[in-house]
Design a protein around this motif. Structure first.
Motif, short mmCIF file in Angstrom:
data_model
loop_
_atom_site.label_atom_id
_atom_site.label_comp_id
_atom_site.label_asym_id
_atom_site.label_seq_id
_atom_site.Cartn_x
_atom_site.Cartn_y
_atom_site.Cartn_z
N LYS A 143 2.61 -11.21 -2.24
CA LYS A 143 2.28 -11.82 -3.17
C LYS A 143 1.16 -12.71 -2.03
CE LYS A 143 3.29 -16.47 -3.40
NZ LYS A 143 4.63 -17.84 -3.65
N ARG A 144 0.87 -12.29 -0.72
CA ARG A 144 0.44 -12.80 0.03
C ARG A 144 -1.15 -11.77 -0.07
NH1 ARG A 144 0.20 -14.58 6.41
NH2 ARG A 144 1.89 -15.69 5.65
N ALA A 145 -0.94 -10.57 -0.20
CA ALA A 145 -1.75 -9.44 -0.13
C ALA A 145 -2.22 -10.46 -1.46
CB ALA A 145 -1.79 -8.40 -0.17
N GLU A 146 -1.67 -10.93 -2.49
CA GLU A 146 -2.27 -10.45 -4.05
C GLU A 146 -2.84 -9.87 -4.50
OE1 GLU A 146 -5.64 -13.41 -3.07
OE2 GLU A 146 -5.15 -14.98 -3.08
N VAL A 147 -1.63 -9.07 -4.56
CA VAL A 147 -1.68 -7.47 -5.44
C VAL A 147 -0.37 -7.60 -6.09
CG1 VAL A 147 -3.55 -6.49 -3.48
CG2 VAL A 147 -0.56 -6.44 -3.62
N SER A 148 0.22 -6.56 -6.92
CA SER A 148 1.32 -6.31 -7.34
C SER A 148 1.91 -5.03 -6.69
CB SER A 148 1.42 -5.62 -8.63
OG SER A 148 0.89 -4.12 -8.73
N LEU A 205 1.02 -7.26 7.84
CA LEU A 205 1.03 -7.32 9.72
C LEU A 205 1.69 -8.64 10.44
CD1 LEU A 205 0.33 -6.32 12.06
CD2 LEU A 205 -1.60 -6.59 12.13
N THR A 206 0.34 -10.10 9.34
CA THR A 206 1.41 -10.99 9.59
C THR A 206 2.49 -11.44 9.09
OG1 THR A 206 -1.63 -11.42 8.73
CG2 THR A 206 0.35 -13.18 9.08
N LEU A 207 2.73 -10.72 7.83
CA LEU A 207 3.95 -11.30 7.53
C LEU A 207 5.26 -11.05 8.72
CD1 LEU A 207 3.96 -11.45 3.73
CD2 LEU A 207 4.30 -13.58 5.47
N THR A 259 11.05 -9.82 6.40
CA THR A 259 9.94 -9.75 4.94
C THR A 259 10.40 -8.51 4.01
OG1 THR A 259 8.10 -10.35 6.56
CG2 THR A 259 7.56 -9.01 4.78
N SER A 260 10.66 -9.39 2.69
CA SER A 260 10.45 -8.54 1.84
C SER A 260 8.98 -8.11 1.44
CB SER A 260 10.63 -9.32 0.31
OG SER A 260 10.03 -10.35 -0.07
N THR A 261 9.05 -7.12 0.08
CA THR A 261 7.45 -6.38 -0.18
C THR A 261 6.90 -7.14 -0.97
OG1 THR A 261 9.00 -5.30 -1.90
CG2 THR A 261 8.05 -4.01 -0.23
N SER A 262 7.64 -7.81 -2.07
CA SER A 262 7.11 -9.02 -2.69
C SER A 262 7.01 -10.18 -2.13
CB SER A 262 8.68 -9.18 -3.90
OG SER A 262 9.16 -10.54 -3.01
N LYS A 263 7.35 -10.42 -0.68
CA LYS A 263 6.41 -11.47 -0.24
C LYS A 263 5.33 -10.44 0.54
CE LYS A 263 9.97 -13.86 1.92
NZ LYS A 263 10.64 -14.92 3.03
N VAL A 264 4.73 -9.92 1.02
CA VAL A 264 3.74 -8.95 1.07
C VAL A 264 2.41 -9.31 -0.52
CG1 VAL A 264 2.71 -6.95 2.05
CG2 VAL A 264 4.98 -7.29 2.73
N GLN A 279 -5.82 -2.02 -0.20
CA GLN A 279 -4.79 -0.85 0.74
C GLN A 279 -4.85 -1.67 2.43
OE1 GLN A 279 -6.09 3.10 1.09
NE2 GLN A 279 -4.14 3.39 -0.16
N GLU A 280 -6.15 -2.51 2.77
CA GLU A 280 -6.86 -3.15 3.65
C GLU A 280 -6.13 -4.79 3.55
OE1 GLU A 280 -10.08 -2.97 5.49
OE2 GLU A 280 -10.69 -1.47 4.76
N LYS A 281 -6.00 -5.37 2.26
CA LYS A 281 -5.24 -6.07 2.22
C LYS A 281 -3.71 -6.46 2.11
CE LYS A 281 -6.41 -9.22 -0.68
NZ LYS A 281 -7.25 -9.97 -2.21
N ILE A 282 -3.26 -5.55 1.54
CA ILE A 282 -1.62 -5.14 2.00
C ILE A 282 -1.35 -5.19 3.10
CG2 ILE A 282 -0.02 -3.37 1.68
CD1 ILE A 282 -1.68 -2.96 -1.10
#
Length: 175
Positions: A31-36, A13-15, A24-29, A5-8
């Motif tokens: 990918k950046r957070a390395e989660v599904s 926040l950064t994106l 910013t799409s949730t898919s970009k988030v 959750q913190e990574k997400i």
């Protein structure tokens, strides 16, 4: 809060700050957070839920920053601690980046969140009343506005003389 959750939230926040909330799409988030992407929906519901969580992070950090001021009983110390708040923050690069991102998101979405400073404003008003200022509400509003501007300059202007400005304010209020 889990590590994922913190990574997400950190990725969002950064994106949001780099590309804007709307772009910013949730898919970009994800990918950046390395989660599904599904994990984002499970924890936050949608992109607006992410935004709400990020804004809440800012409010939580603000409460931590203001806690010492709100506990103070001496009116001069209330003012001094509030005026010096930027000195402590300016020394922490991670904190500066966090606040820069918070400010940027709020500007994009035109969200101020004045409710988060109500207790602080009341503490400043009380301090100015105790010190017998003629218009304590206006003094508190002026100081809040000045500090908001100082925070913006501290984050955006590399040559800004934060220490000199803080010393000037302390002299102005005879602290």
């Amino acid at each position: 809060m889990t590590e994922k959750q913190e990574k997400i939230l950190n990725a969002a926040l950064t994106l949001f700050a780099e590309e804007g909330f709307k772009s910013t799409s949730t898919s970009k988030v994800a990918k950046r957070a390395e989660v599904s992407e599904g994990l984002i929906f499970r924890h936050f519901g949608n992109k607006d839920g992410l935004l709400e969580a990020i804004i809440q992070m800012g409010e939580d950090q603000a409460k931590l920053l203001f806690a010492d001021i709100l506990m103070e009983t001496d009116p001069k110390n209330v003012l001094r601690k509030f005026i010096e708040i930027g000195l402590n923050t300016s020394k922490d690069k991670e904190a500066i980046n966090f606040w820069k991102l918070q400010f940027k998101i709020k500007w994009e979405l035109e969200i101020y969140g004045e409710h988060k400073i109500e207790a602080l404003e009341q503490a400043l008003i009380k301090a100015f009343q105790t010190l017998r200022y003629l218009q304590p509400e206006k003094e508190a509003n002026l100081l809040l506005t000045l500090m908001d501007g100082i925070a913006t300059r501290m984050m955006l202007q590399k040559s800004f003389d934060l220490e000199g400005t803080i010393e000037f304010l302390k002299q102005k209020y005879k602290l």
